[in-house]
Design an enzyme around this catalytic site. Structure first.
Site, PDB file in Angstrom:
ATOM      1  N   PRO A   1     -25.971 -17.700  24.386  1.00  0.00           N
ATOM      2  CA  PRO A   1     -26.573 -16.367  24.293  1.00  0.00           C
ATOM      3  C   PRO A   1     -25.513 -15.320  24.015  1.00  0.00           C
ATOM      4  CG  PRO A   1     -27.469 -17.573  26.162  1.00  0.00           C
ATOM      5  CD  PRO A   1     -26.320 -18.389  25.637  1.00  0.00           C
ATOM      6  N   GLU A   2     -25.770 -14.477  23.010  1.00  0.00           N
ATOM      7  CA  GLU A   2     -24.814 -13.437  22.642  1.00  0.00           C
ATOM      8  C   GLU A   2     -25.326 -12.081  23.130  1.00  0.00           C
ATOM      9  OE1 GLU A   2     -23.469 -13.618  18.608  1.00  0.00           O
ATOM     10  OE2 GLU A   2     -23.268 -15.794  18.625  1.00  0.00           O
TER      11      GLU A   2
END
Length: 270
Positions: A2-3
């Protein structure tokens, strides 16, 4: 992993049910994730009110009325589940609120982390003290990048992933921003013109804002706290599209930089 957009989406989803509510039960179902849970986490968080929520880089922040902040990182596969039908074996931290909501931090690979930090000392916390400016904040400017890149021979793509230069940027969105700004990801950062950087800064913001509005990009285990998937992946212009046509008429190519895949178009990225 997840960014930034996925973490921002997560924080907004949690805020909808947590902000202003009090935790009546906190349960830790294993001793650690990537590192041990804080020994005083249950005691510190039980009975605490979550005043506000926030994000720093790829970390989520739960600010309490006890002058402490619970800091979480989703690692490779972590996600929060809101009001799950049942608690599963990978739900390692469970919060219950006075309003009756249940929130479970699910992390099958256990590369995430949870920390407890005095709120007044957050900026000096070691993981935050080394971070560069937020890409959606006023600190990301052409002048900042020009200073950070001056005389550097490393590829611009690799330096944009350096959290000491810009906090929170990840592989997907750096590939997309460089493509939109028509910059060769392999170009030495010090050789990138100020004109190109003037194109890059707003494109970094644009791609992140668009991804947040779409709920992030779905990669492997990522989903929003409400269980819905992020849909920005359908708008990727180069990422994951090796061999497909670019809008300029060229072809999307892939190369490896720093052990990560870079997707780009040689025709329009100079």
């Amino acid at each position: 992993m997840p960014e930034l957009p996925e973490v921002e989406t997560t924080v907004r989803g949690l805020a909808a049910v947590l902000a202003g509510d009090r935790l009546v039960r906190v349960a830790v179902h294993r001793p650690d994730l990537r590192r041990p849970f804080p020994v005083d986490l249950v005691q510190a968080m039980t009975g605490a009110r979550i005043d506000t929520l926030g994000r720093r880089a790829k970390y989520g922040l739960l600010h309490t009325d006890r002058a402490q902040t619970m800091v979480f990182h989703l690692g490779m596969s972590g996600r929060w589940r809101i009001d799950p039908g049942e608690i599963g074996k990978h739900d390692h931290l469970v919060l219950e609120t006075a309003r009756g909501h249940v929130l479970a931090l699910n992390d099958a690979r256990r590369f995430g982390s949870v920390d407890l930090v005095d709120s007044a000392l957050l900026d000096a916390w070691p993981s935050f003290a080394v971070l560069g400016p937020e890409p959606l904040g006023p600190g990301l400017t052409v002048a900042h990048l020009a200073r950070a890149f001056e005389s550097r021979i490393a590829a611009i793509k690799l330096l944009l992933l350096d959290q000491r230069i810009v906090a929170g940027l990840g592989n997907i969105y750096v590939c997309e921003a460089l493509h939109r700004a028509h910059i060769d990801p392999a170009k030495p950062a010090g050789a990138v013109s100020r004109t190109a950087l003037t194109r890059l800064v707003p494109e970094i913001r644009n791609v992140l804002i668009e991804a947040i509005e779409a709920g992030g990009s779905t990669l492997r285990d990522y989903a929003r706290p409400d269980g819905e998937l992020g849909y920005f992946a359908k708008d990727w212009r180069v990422y994951g599209r090796e061999g497909e046509p670019c809008a300029c008429g060229g072809t999307v190519q892939r190369m490896v930089q720093g052990g990560r895949s870079t997707f780009f178009c040689r025709r329009c990225q100079k």
